[in-house]
Scaffold this motif. Structure first.
Motif, short mmCIF file in Angstrom:
data_model
loop_
_atom_site.label_atom_id
_atom_site.label_comp_id
_atom_site.label_asym_id
_atom_site.label_seq_id
_atom_site.Cartn_x
_atom_site.Cartn_y
_atom_site.Cartn_z
N ASP A 1 0.87 -1.18 0.00
CA ASP A 1 0.00 0.00 0.00
C ASP A 1 0.91 1.23 0.00
O ASP A 1 1.59 1.49 0.99
CB ASP A 1 -0.89 -0.01 1.24
N PRO A 2 0.95 2.01 -1.10
CA PRO A 2 1.88 3.13 -1.16
C PRO A 2 1.71 4.15 -0.04
O PRO A 2 2.69 4.74 0.41
CB PRO A 2 1.58 3.76 -2.53
N VAL A 3 0.49 4.35 0.42
CA VAL A 3 0.26 5.31 1.50
C VAL A 3 0.90 4.79 2.79
O VAL A 3 1.57 5.53 3.52
CB VAL A 3 -1.24 5.58 1.70
N HIS A 4 0.70 3.51 3.09
CA HIS A 4 1.32 2.93 4.29
C HIS A 4 2.84 2.99 4.18
O HIS A 4 3.52 3.36 5.14
CB HIS A 4 0.87 1.48 4.48
N ALA A 5 3.37 2.63 3.01
CA ALA A 5 4.82 2.61 2.83
C ALA A 5 5.42 4.00 3.00
O ALA A 5 6.45 4.19 3.66
CB ALA A 5 5.18 2.04 1.46
N ALA A 6 4.76 5.01 2.41
CA ALA A 6 5.26 6.38 2.53
C ALA A 6 5.15 6.87 3.97
O ALA A 6 6.06 7.52 4.49
CB ALA A 6 4.49 7.30 1.59
N THR A 7 4.05 6.53 4.64
CA THR A 7 3.88 6.93 6.03
C THR A 7 4.97 6.33 6.89
O THR A 7 5.55 7.00 7.77
CB THR A 7 2.50 6.50 6.55
N ALA A 8 5.28 5.05 6.66
CA ALA A 8 6.34 4.39 7.43
C ALA A 8 7.68 5.05 7.19
O ALA A 8 8.48 5.26 8.12
CB ALA A 8 6.40 2.91 7.06
N PHE A 9 7.95 5.42 5.93
CA PHE A 9 9.22 6.09 5.63
C PHE A 9 9.30 7.43 6.35
O PHE A 9 10.32 7.76 6.99
CB PHE A 9 9.38 6.30 4.13
N TYR A 10 8.24 8.24 6.23
CA TYR A 10 8.26 9.56 6.86
C TYR A 10 8.37 9.46 8.39
O TYR A 10 9.05 10.27 9.02
CB TYR A 10 6.99 10.33 6.49
N THR A 11 7.68 8.49 8.97
CA THR A 11 7.74 8.33 10.42
C THR A 11 9.17 8.06 10.87
O THR A 11 9.65 8.62 11.87
CB THR A 11 6.82 7.18 10.87
N ALA A 12 9.88 7.21 10.12
CA ALA A 12 11.28 6.94 10.45
C ALA A 12 12.16 8.15 10.19
O ALA A 12 13.08 8.45 10.97
CB ALA A 12 11.77 5.74 9.63
N LEU A 13 11.88 8.90 9.10
CA LEU A 13 12.69 10.08 8.78
C LEU A 13 12.63 11.11 9.90
O LEU A 13 13.64 11.74 10.25
CB LEU A 13 12.20 10.70 7.47
N LEU A 14 11.46 11.30 10.49
CA LEU A 14 11.31 12.30 11.54
C LEU A 14 12.10 11.97 12.80
O LEU A 14 12.30 12.83 13.66
CB LEU A 14 9.83 12.48 11.90
N THR A 15 12.54 10.72 12.94
CA THR A 15 13.34 10.35 14.10
C THR A 15 14.82 10.65 13.90
O THR A 15 15.62 10.51 14.84
CB THR A 15 13.19 8.85 14.43
N VAL A 16 15.22 11.06 12.68
CA VAL A 16 16.62 11.33 12.37
C VAL A 16 16.93 12.78 12.72
O VAL A 16 16.41 13.71 12.07
CB VAL A 16 16.92 11.06 10.89
#
Length: 359
Positions: A133-148
């Protein structure tokens, strides 16, 4: 229906949802970074998911990307907007997906990797169905990015690598130019602010054109005719305008060193066989100062007479002209003196060269 119309419908609905939900509040408040660079907080992307389900699955092609690929890029951008992700994050995410999947929603890959970002269920990104699901995949990526910490001002390849932990950490750099171009098209066609797409580290009237170590120096003993400095970065790294000004020159300068015959800028140059700057850009700035950017990999993104702002993308690093490998040759000229050493000039303006964020 054109990409302009389709993207405008998608973003308009997504933006209305986000504004009503207050999702962009973090971007619009006070802070030291530009508005487009201030981080929000990732939450479930229900607004974008709803928009995505009500719009066409296939989008018109643009540049090198076909309709399916553009559609996935639009989903990544709209998901980012829904989550309140800074605009720079959209470019990082799209560039990552370009490297990992060429913007294809892959059913499999290395080991158990799945989807646009080749995320692995075994590493906790989600189930295979979720990662498709592209929305789920993008959300997961952004969630991890915000922790950097500090990702907003990192080189793109460093920010992407901090999330992906790839075996090829510098591979993302080559996609910064194409990702910036595609995301800019989506943002501009949809009326989204494009500020911050090229990077969030610009806080003054001058900025380094790339974040990189200084290689060959200005008019050194072994290279007395070297009128600039070489900044060593991977091919494809975005080059930014060092300051606001007007583009004076955009051209290919590459000839055979022995015969003077055209060498061309559709291929890399050679340090012994080629003369010239390759693809290059000159920008005139206030105070009778001109900056020059040489060895671009492909035709620049700007045109003669165009007004550019500090930090605006000009093109991407390459090795055209007289060059032994990918790097940016950067020069500073004054109308009274001619070429001057860019290192003390940029340092005096609060934009020192030779800096790089480390992983």
């Amino acid at each position: 229906m054109t990409i302009r119309r389709l993207v405008s419908i998608t973003i308009a609905v997504a933006t209305a949802f986000v504004l009503c939900a207050g999702g962009l509040g973090g971007l619009l408040g006070d802070g030291g970074l530009p508005a487009a660079c201030r981080p929000g907080t990732a939450t479930p992307a229900t607004g974008t998911a709803a928009v995505a389900s009500g719009t066409p699955r296939t989008w018109p092609a643009t540049d090198r990307w076909d309709g399916e690929q553009v559609s996935h890029a639009v989903t990544i951008v709209t998901t980012g907007a829904d989550l309140g992700i800074p605009a720079r994050g959209w470019v990082v995410a799209v560039a990552t997906a370009m490297q990992e999947s060429t913007l294809r929603n892959l059913t499999g890959g290395d080991r158990d990797s799945v989807g646009l970002f080749q995320q692995r269920p075994s590493q906790g990104w989600g189930t295979p169905a979720q990662l498709r699901d592209p929305v789920h995949a993008a959300t997961a990526f952004y969630t991890a990015l915000l922790t950097v910490n500090g990702w907003e001002t990192m080189p793109l390849t460093d920010a992407a690598q901090a999330v992906q932990i790839s075996a090829h950490p510098d591979a993302y750099a080559r996609w910064e130019g194409p990702a910036t171009a595609l995301v800019t098209t989506i943002a501009e066609n949809a009326g989204l602010p494009a500020a911050g797409l090229a990077g969030c580290g610009v806080t003054g009237p001058w900025t380094p054109p790339v974040l990189a170590p200084v290689g060959s120096a200005f008019r050194s003993r072994d290279r007395p005719g070297h009128d600039g400095v070489d900044l060593s970065v991977p091919r494809g790294t975005v080059i930014r305008a060092a300051s606001t000004g007007t583009v004076r020159t955009v051209r290919c300068d590459a000839v055979h060193a022995g015969t003077g015959a055209p060498w061309g800028c559709d291929r890399d140059g050679d340090p012994d066989l080629t003369a010239g700057c390759g693809w290059y850009v000159d920008i005139d700035h206030p105070g009778q100062v001109t900056t020059r950017y040489c060895h671009l990999d492909q035709p620049p993104m700007v045109t003669v007479g165009q007004r550019v702002t500090v930090g605006q993308p000009l093109g991407v690093v390459g090795s055209t002209g007289r060059s032994s490998g990918p790097h940016l040759h950067f020069e500073v000229h004054t109308h009274h003196v001619g070429p001057i050493d860019p290192v003390p000039f940029m340092a005096a303006r609060g934009a020192p060269l030779g800096q790089r964020h480390h992983r």
